[in-house]
Design a protein around this motif. Structure first.
Motif: not given
Ligand SMILES: NC(=O)c1ccc[n+]([C@@H]2O[C@H](COP(=O)([O-])OP(=O)(O)OC[C@H]3O[C@@H](n4cnc5c(N)ncnc54)[C@H](OP(=O)(O)O)[C@@H]3O)[C@@H](O)[C@H]2O)c1
Length: 303
Positions: A108-109, A142-143, A145, A196, A202-205, A207
Motif C-alpha cells: 500500500k505504501r 497507492p501511497e 513518500i 512515515y 494516508p498521504p497524497r502521492s 508526498y
C-alpha cells in the motif's frame, strides 16, 4: 502490519529497522522483514526480536525479491561505488524494486530513502541516483513518500582517521567554512522513516519530506565537534574546487569522480541545490540528534 526494508544492510535501513522494532505498535502486530544479499549479515539484536525476520534478496536480480503479503516497503537505492555506471545501477535497482512491488500486489505504501536535491533533473551528480529512483518509484504503490535526507553527519566519519594522527586534521570540500549546510544523523533518518512507514494518515502521492537535523551546521562547527570528541586541537584543510577531481580520485573509482565533483558543487553557494527556491508544500522533519552528539558517538578517543 508487514513492513519490508529493501535492502536492509545500508546504515539507513538498519537505523529504520531499529526504530521500527523500538516503536509501540499496540493495536496491530508488526512484522519487519529485512532483505539482505546475505541474510547471515543481519544483526543478532534484530534476529533475536520476535517481530523481525531476515530474507534473502539481491536488487540486481528482480527474481530474488519476494514481497508477497507486505503492506509497506522502505526502498533504498544502495550506493555502489564499484559499479562502472552508478546511474545505470540506480535504474536497475529501482526497476527491480518496482517489479517486485507490482508482482506482490499487496503493497500500500512505499517510503523511498532519497536526498535533498533529488527533484532536480540534472546538475546534481551522484544525487541523480535518487532522482532516478523517485522517477521510477513515484507510482509504484497507492501511497509513495520521498524522504529527502540532508547531508549525513556520519559522512564526517572519514575524518576520524586523520583526526587521530599526530597532526590532527581533516579535509573539507565544504567551503566557505562558515557556510551553513543542513545535516542529519542516520539514527534520526531511521526514526523519520519509521514514523512515515507507521503513520496512519494516508498521504497524497507522492508526498515529500525533507529530513534534517535540529539545525544547520558549518565546517567550523564540525571542527569544534571533532575537537570535543577527541579532546585535542584539529586543523581544517579546505579543498579548493579546482582540486575536487584530484581529491575524490584518491578514494573513488575514476568512473564516479565526475559525479561527486558535480554533486559537491551543487550544494555549495551558487550551486543548483543551494540556489533552489524552497517549496512551501514540502514538509520538514527535524531530527533531535545534534552534530556534537553524533560525532561523539562515532569517534574513537585519541591515543
Ligand atoms: N551520504 C549522504 O550524505 C546522503 C545524503 C542523502 C541521501 N543519501 C542516500 O542514502 C541512501 C542510503 O545510503 P546508506 O549510506 O544508508 O548506504 P550504505 O550504508 O552505503 O549501504 C550500502 C549497502 O547496500 C548493500 N547493497 C549493495 N548492493 C546491493 C544489492 N544489489 N542488493 C542488496 N543490497 C545491496 C550492501 O550491503 P551488503 O554488502 O551487506 O549486501 C552495502 O553495504 C543512498 O541512496 C544515498 O544516495 C545519502
Amino acid at each position: 502490519m508487514r513492513i519490508a526494508v529493501l535492502p536492509a544492510s545500508p546504515k539507513t535501513g538498519r537505523a529504520t529497522i531499529k526504530a521500527l522494532l523500538e516503536s509501540d505498535q499496540l493495536t496491530t502486530p508488526l512484522h519487519v522483514q529485512g532483505i539482505y544479499r546475505d541474510p547471515s549479515k543481519a544483526p543478532a539484536e534484530f534476529l533475536s526480536h520476535p517481530s523481525f525476520h531476515a530474507g534473502q534478496g539481491d536488487l540486481s536480480d528482480a527474481n530474488t525479491l519476494e514481497l508477497g503479503g507486505v503492506d509497506m516497503v522502505l526502498a533504498i537505492t544502495p550506493p555502489r561505488y564499484d559499479a562502472s555506471d552508478i546511474l545505470q545501477w540506480a535504474r536497475v535497482a529501482s526497476e527491480n524494486t518496482r517489479l517486485a512491488i507490482q508482482k506482490a500486489g499487496t503493497v500500500k505504501r512505499v517510503v523511498l530513502l532519497s536526498s535533498t536535491g533529488a527533484e532536480q533533473p540534472s546538475g546534481t551528480g551522484e544525487i541523480m541516483t535518487n532522482h532516478i529512483a523517485e522517477e521510477i518509484l513515484q507510482h509504484a504503490a497507492p501511497e509513495v513518500i520521498f524522504m529527502r535526507c540532508a547531508y549525513f553527519m556520519e559522512n564526517w566519519e572519514s575524518a576520524i582517521s586523520t583526526v587521530r594522527t599526530d597532526n590532527p586534521h581533516f579535509y573539507s570540500v565544504i567551503t566557505p567554512l562558515d557556510y551553513r549546510v543542513p545535516m542529519v544523523a542516520v539514527d534520526d533518518i531511521g526514526r523519520a522513516c519509521a514514523t512515515y512507514l507507521l503513520g496512519l494518515e494516508p498521504p497524497r502521492s507522492p508526498y515529500v519530506v525533507e529530513v534534517r537535523g535540529p539545525q544547520e551546521y558549518t565546517v567550523n562547527e564540525v571542527q569544534q565537534a571533532l575537537h570535543d570528541a577527541v579532546g585535542q586541537e584539529v586543523e581544517i584543510r579546505p579543498v579548493k574546487k579546482e582540486d575536487f577531481p584530484d581529491f575524490f580520485g584518491r578514494f573513488l573509482p575514476q568512473s564516479s569522480v565526475g559525479l561527486f565533483v558535480e554533486m559537491t558543487n551543487s550544494f555549495l553557494p551558487g550551486g543548483v541545490i543551494a540556489s533552489a527556491i524552497p517549496n512551501p508544500d514540502v514538509r520538514v522533519y527535524r531530527g533531535r540528534m545534534g552534530l556534537g552528539e553524533c560525532l561523539g558517538k562515532i569517534s574513537v578517543p585519541a591515543r
